[in-house]
Enzyme design. Structure first.
Site, PDB file in Angstrom:
ATOM      1  N   ALA A 419       0.816  -1.209   0.000  1.00  0.00           N
ATOM      2  CA  ALA A 419       0.000   0.000   0.000  1.00  0.00           C
ATOM      3  C   ALA A 419       0.852   1.262   0.000  1.00  0.00           C
ATOM      4  O   ALA A 419       1.799   1.387   0.778  1.00  0.00           O
ATOM      5  CB  ALA A 419      -0.917  -0.001   1.218  1.00  0.00           C
ATOM      6  N   PHE A 420       0.499   2.206  -0.878  1.00  0.00           N
ATOM      7  CA  PHE A 420       1.021   3.573  -0.849  1.00  0.00           C
ATOM      8  C   PHE A 420      -0.091   4.421  -0.217  1.00  0.00           C
ATOM      9  O   PHE A 420      -0.930   4.981  -0.920  1.00  0.00           O
ATOM     10  CB  PHE A 420       1.337   4.069  -2.262  1.00  0.00           C
ATOM     11  CG  PHE A 420       2.569   3.470  -2.883  1.00  0.00           C
ATOM     12  CD1 PHE A 420       3.623   4.284  -3.273  1.00  0.00           C
ATOM     13  CD2 PHE A 420       2.679   2.108  -3.093  1.00  0.00           C
ATOM     14  CE1 PHE A 420       4.761   3.740  -3.851  1.00  0.00           C
ATOM     15  CE2 PHE A 420       3.808   1.547  -3.667  1.00  0.00           C
ATOM     16  CZ  PHE A 420       4.854   2.371  -4.052  1.00  0.00           C
ATOM     17  N   ASP A 421      -0.083   4.504   1.099  1.00  0.00           N
ATOM     18  CA  ASP A 421      -1.252   5.030   1.790  1.00  0.00           C
ATOM     19  C   ASP A 421      -1.497   6.511   1.557  1.00  0.00           C
ATOM     20  O   ASP A 421      -2.625   6.982   1.711  1.00  0.00           O
ATOM     21  CB  ASP A 421      -1.144   4.742   3.285  1.00  0.00           C
ATOM     22  CG  ASP A 421      -1.392   3.274   3.610  1.00  0.00           C
ATOM     23  OD1 ASP A 421      -2.131   2.630   2.849  1.00  0.00           O
ATOM     24  OD2 ASP A 421      -0.841   2.770   4.598  1.00  0.00           O
ATOM     25  N   GLY A 428      -4.461  12.761   4.859  1.00  0.00           N
ATOM     26  CA  GLY A 428      -5.288  13.834   5.392  1.00  0.00           C
ATOM     27  C   GLY A 428      -6.767  13.552   5.309  1.00  0.00           C
ATOM     28  O   GLY A 428      -7.517  13.826   6.244  1.00  0.00           O
ATOM     29  N   ALA A 503      -7.756   1.620   6.373  1.00  0.00           N
ATOM     30  CA  ALA A 503      -8.209   0.231   6.503  1.00  0.00           C
ATOM     31  C   ALA A 503      -8.033  -0.242   7.940  1.00  0.00           C
ATOM     32  O   ALA A 503      -8.643   0.287   8.857  1.00  0.00           O
ATOM     33  CB  ALA A 503      -7.493  -0.671   5.502  1.00  0.00           C
ATOM     34  N   TYR A 505      -5.179  -0.206   9.798  1.00  0.00           N
ATOM     35  CA  TYR A 505      -4.100   0.437  10.558  1.00  0.00           C
ATOM     36  C   TYR A 505      -4.458   1.872  10.942  1.00  0.00           C
ATOM     37  O   TYR A 505      -5.155   2.573  10.203  1.00  0.00           O
ATOM     38  CB  TYR A 505      -2.808   0.463   9.739  1.00  0.00           C
ATOM     39  CG  TYR A 505      -1.753  -0.526  10.209  1.00  0.00           C
ATOM     40  CD1 TYR A 505      -0.963  -0.257  11.321  1.00  0.00           C
ATOM     41  CD2 TYR A 505      -1.542  -1.727   9.537  1.00  0.00           C
ATOM     42  CE1 TYR A 505       0.008  -1.152  11.748  1.00  0.00           C
ATOM     43  CE2 TYR A 505      -0.572  -2.630   9.956  1.00  0.00           C
ATOM     44  CZ  TYR A 505       0.197  -2.331  11.064  1.00  0.00           C
ATOM     45  OH  TYR A 505       1.154  -3.214  11.488  1.00  0.00           O
ATOM     46  N   TYR A 507      -2.435   5.505  12.064  1.00  0.00           N
ATOM     47  CA  TYR A 507      -1.152   6.205  12.091  1.00  0.00           C
ATOM     48  C   TYR A 507      -1.376   7.581  12.714  1.00  0.00           C
ATOM     49  O   TYR A 507      -2.263   8.328  12.291  1.00  0.00           O
ATOM     50  CB  TYR A 507      -0.584   6.367  10.680  1.00  0.00           C
ATOM     51  CG  TYR A 507      -0.369   5.057   9.963  1.00  0.00           C
ATOM     52  CD1 TYR A 507       0.762   4.288  10.207  1.00  0.00           C
ATOM     53  CD2 TYR A 507      -1.312   4.578   9.055  1.00  0.00           C
ATOM     54  CE1 TYR A 507       0.956   3.077   9.554  1.00  0.00           C
ATOM     55  CE2 TYR A 507      -1.130   3.372   8.400  1.00  0.00           C
ATOM     56  CZ  TYR A 507       0.004   2.628   8.649  1.00  0.00           C
ATOM     57  OH  TYR A 507       0.190   1.433   8.005  1.00  0.00           O
ATOM     58  N   ILE A 711      17.695  23.835  -0.349  1.00  0.00           N
ATOM     59  CA  ILE A 711      17.843  22.407  -0.073  1.00  0.00           C
ATOM     60  C   ILE A 711      16.505  21.764   0.307  1.00  0.00           C
ATOM     61  O   ILE A 711      15.742  22.313   1.099  1.00  0.00           O
ATOM     62  CB  ILE A 711      18.856  22.192   1.070  1.00  0.00           C
ATOM     63  CG1 ILE A 711      20.265  22.590   0.628  1.00  0.00           C
ATOM     64  CG2 ILE A 711      18.834  20.753   1.574  1.00  0.00           C
ATOM     65  CD1 ILE A 711      20.850  21.707  -0.436  1.00  0.00           C
ATOM     66  N   HIS A 721       8.156  -5.068  10.979  1.00  0.00           N
ATOM     67  CA  HIS A 721       7.204  -5.569  11.970  1.00  0.00           C
ATOM     68  C   HIS A 721       7.093  -7.090  11.856  1.00  0.00           C
ATOM     69  O   HIS A 721       6.499  -7.612  10.908  1.00  0.00           O
ATOM     70  CB  HIS A 721       5.837  -4.915  11.754  1.00  0.00           C
ATOM     71  CG  HIS A 721       4.876  -5.184  12.867  1.00  0.00           C
ATOM     72  ND1 HIS A 721       3.580  -4.698  12.869  1.00  0.00           N
ATOM     73  CD2 HIS A 721       5.014  -5.875  14.034  1.00  0.00           C
ATOM     74  CE1 HIS A 721       2.971  -5.094  13.972  1.00  0.00           C
ATOM     75  NE2 HIS A 721       3.825  -5.812  14.687  1.00  0.00           N
TER      76      HIS A 721
END
Length: 786
Positions: A419-421, A428, A503, A505, A507, A711, A721
């Protein structure tokens, strides 16, 4: 995948507030006219001014009320005073009204009714302006009112009469044509309807982006679940597994990623994972405890049709686990702890921070808060007020721009769980409404977030961002062993945070600001494991058995922090460089006769290809961003260093399919020269992206110079995990992050002026704790067994 969450539909967009109240604006205008320079301001008390300045202040306030510009000769200390051309700072997130105007403008610009009907709105965000516009706003229109930000000319500061109009950037998916387009809309008269006029927006540009798929929306996830559950072959497959009540079935659509040409973005695809709850009357039951495996489903999300279905293998449902639930009264045999006494955080005089709109001042820190559907929390214009040296910039923009979660089981369906959440879904737009006393403690300031939904309506997540102070233990201490006298200071930090669910998880993302000049980025991981089912007697080495028939695959979580640094740089200046520091052991010889010597060796990272670096705990490796033209009292360049926390690299092989889209995971640190449009490490559209290494890995091939530049640090930090039984049914929080720490930025410790604790008692004793108040041991046999 997105989650269903409570949102509040925004009120009428014509009245939705964008920025601070008029009274705050007037106080700010008065402060600006009064010539309060770069110092900390008290917006509740206008600084004393002489009679001439008072007249000027009155004139400015009158002008603000009438919205007519001041005459050009009205000035204070040689600075021309202009009224605000708009009430929103250029970096403030879009208001509900602005989102409505942007959507209406784009919809009205559709060429045909069919085009307009097919429009679905993936994202509507502020198009952040050039840094020079931000400098102008911060100099004369908004706090910190720092006129020194502006370039000087022989005739004095050049001050435009107004700020340019704000602009919105929209990602629009056309459901009928399967096309994705990017629109730029200028927001000319957003609040005109409140004054009896009309909303106005102007399309600046619109471009169709070929061969991409934008993030999947929560509405699409819900429709996908309904389509799958109503599909007759799927219902038959459920009956073969003993499932007759489809209301118990949970279908979590996942993006397909890109594994072969079959996943090409010419189609909008999802491959769901299926789970089954046990109880129909328990809305908070942990439904992830029973994964349904052996079923392959491919959904055309554009047309909401199942285009491939196969019942490949009959894997028995895992048995109902008595320890699966986590709600009060249902855990560990239904017995909750009874010995937890209340803990109250009290600030009788209120907080130490001050707020004007999205502008924050705390101790000597000041910055702005932003928010986007993709990144979530954004921190803008970070600076530190350093006595006679004034307001010293540290960073232009800080945010978490991507996260990737690859799983380590090569079996279906787990091998395709990558997954690229942020890029496939959005951190957001999956944020929670936070609750006082649960997510944050103390004196709290909340910020709401406004989003567009799939059809272009505006939704508001209330209390989306939490701002509060925390006690953080000891800041510093020393006791003189001769006299027995001691000095100690307690550490306090300002925390800005939000929490999202993707889903199974959760964060939680934090930016902590400390009194010693340190900035800490922290992510807390919790939620529920993504599980798999096992055949009777089966053991799988790629995970941990939770109970017979149920196991948790190994996986990794990677986060990408993007930091556009500005150490001692005003807007428009590009005077930063990055050095890598490694601690080396001196070879035995004349310089090391005692064989004890080691030293820090610095290496300047001169170009982007040289600046692809990895963590090395064996050499205490870290990196310092320095200003090439500012020195401290020892003559050394001022700087801020990036100190890694625990970290890892991908454990998948170099040919792993997900690394096509996540080439940025191959190194822990990348450094680039700032360029507009280079915002997301996997490119703008990672969903079903067939292009290898798009984004960061491609940008650095330009090998742009970094010796004196604007920069951008890209720090990738991860955690491996290996699930434990103690991670079930809901995971205790795991912590991961890094620190930005001053390194020669100050002439001494900036924390020495923190006052002693007011409640520091030299005659320490127990706080009226007696032997009788010690909790008695619980002799519950059930608890003892568990």
């Amino acid at each position: 995948m997105a989650t269903t969450k409570q949102k509040v539909t925004a009120p009428s967009s014509s009245t939705a507030p964008c920025c601070p109240s008029t009274s705050i604006l007037r106080r700010e205008a008065t402060a600006a006219v009064a010539g309060v320079g770069d110092g900390l301001q008290n917006w509740n008390n206008v600084p004393s001014v002489d009679d001439k300045q008072k007249k000027t202040a009155s004139s400015a306030l009158a002008s603000l009320a009438s919205t007519e510009p001041l005459s050009s000769n009205t000035s204070t200390k040689g600075i021309q005073i202009m009224t605000r051309a708009q009430t929103c700072h250029p970096l403030d997130p879009l208001s509900a009204a602005e989102i409505s105007v942007a959507v209406a403008t784009v919809r009205a610009a559709g060429e045909t009714p069919e085009v307009r009907d097919g429009m679905r709105f993936i994202e509507v965000v502020l198009l952040e302006p050039d840094k020079s516009v931000v400098a102008l706003a911060d100099a004369y229109f908004f706090p910190p009112f720092q006129s020194s930000l502006m370039p000087r000319t022989k005739g004095g500061s050049l001050i435009p009469t107004k700020l340019p109009p704000r602009r919105a950037r929209l990602i629009v998916y056309n459901k009928k044509t399967n096309e994705t387009s990017i629109w730029i809309v200028e927001l000319n008269e957003v609040h005109a309807a409140a004054r009896g006029g009309h909303h106005r927006g102007k399309v600046i540009s619109s471009n169709v982006v070929p061969d991409v798929q934008p993030p999947i929306d929560a509405q699409e996830y819900a429709e996908c679940e309904a389509v799958v559950k109503s599909y007759p072959p799927f219902r038959d497959a459920m009956r073969r597994r003993g499932i007759d009540d489809l209301d118990l079935v949970m279908v979590d659509p996942w993006c397909v990623g890109y594994h072969s040409e079959a996943d090409a973005p010419s189609r909008r695809l999802a491959k769901p994972l299926v789970f089954c709850r046990t109880e129909s009357d328990c809305p908070m039951e942990n439904g992830y405890a029973r994964p349904v495996e052996g079923i392959y489903v491919l959904v055309d999300v554009q047309n909401m049709q199942i285009i491939e279905f196969e019942d490949r293998k009959l894997v028995p449902l895992p048995p109902a686990d008595p320890l699966r639930n986590y709600t009060a009264g249902e855990t560990r045999g239904g017995v909750d702890r009874s010995d937890v006494k209340p803990l109250h955080i009290i600030q009788p005089e209120g907080p130490s921070f001050r707020i004007s709109g999205n502008y924050i001042e705390w101790q000597k820190w000041n910055f702005r808060i932003g928010f986007t559907p993709r990144e979530g929390l954004v921190i803008h214009s970070v600076a530190y007020l350093d006595g006679s040296r004034g307001r010293r910039p540290i960073a232009h923009r800080l945010s978490f721009v991507e996260m990737v979660v690859p799983y380590g089981d090569p079996n279906d369906p787990h091998y395709r769980k990558n997954a690229f959440d942020a890029g496939e879904d959005g951190l957001g737009k999956n944020a929670h409404s936070l609750k006082r006393g649960c997510d944050c403690l103390g004196y709290i300031k909340y910020f709401d977030a406004h989003f567009t939904n799939f059809t272009g309506g505006v939704e508001t997540t209330e209390n989306c961002v939490c701002l509060h102070e925390e006690d953080h233990g000891m800041l510093w201490k020393h006791q003189d062993w001769r006299t027995g006298l001691a000095e100690v200071r307690r550490s306090r930090r300002l925390t800005v945070s939000f929490v999202c669910t993707v889903a199974n998880y959760e964060y939680a993302f934090y930016w902590h600001f400390y009194q010693d000049g340190k900035i800490e980025a922290e992510v807390k991981l919790t939620g529920i494991l993504s599980l798999g089912a096992l055949q009777p007697g089966e053991y799988r080495k790629y995970g941990t058995t939770i109970l017979p028939g149920l196991y948790a695959p190994v996986h990794q979580h990677f986060f990408v922090a993007r930091m556009n640094m500005a150490v001692d740089c005003k807007p428009g200046e590009a005077h930063n460089q990055v050095v890598e520091v490694n601690v080396k052991v001196e070879e035995p010889g004349k310089e090391n006769v005692h064989n004890n010597a080691f030293y820090a060796e610095e290496t300047l990272l001169r170009s982007e290809l040289q600046a692809m670096r990895d963590c090395d705990p064996f050499s205490a490796r870290h990196w310092i961003v320095r200003n090439t033209r500012t020195v401290n009292r020892t003559g050394q360049l001022t700087g801020y260093k990036l100190v890694p926390g625990p970290n890892c690299l991908p454990l998948a092989g170099p040919e792993a399919k997900f690394l096509r889209r996540a080439a940025f995971l191959k190194h822990n640190l990348w450094v680039t020269q700032y360029a507009p449009g280079e915002e997301f490490p996997g490119g703008e559209f990672p969903n079903q992206n067939p292009r290898v290494g798009e984004g960061l890995a491609s940008w650095v091939k330009q090998d742009r110079p970094l010796e004196e530049s604007d920069i951008v640090l890209w720090y990738i930090f991860g955690i491996t995990h290996v699930p434990r039984l103690e991670d079930w049914p809901v995971m205790p929080v795991e912590h991961i992050g890094f620190v930005l720490q001053p390194h020669g930025f100050f002439n001494c410790s900036p924390a020495v002026d923190v006052p002693p604790p007011s409640a520091c008692d030299s005659e320490s004793r127990d706080s009226d704790v007696t032997e009788t108040s010690v909790a008695k041991s619980t002799a519950t046999s059930l608890l003892a067994k568990l």
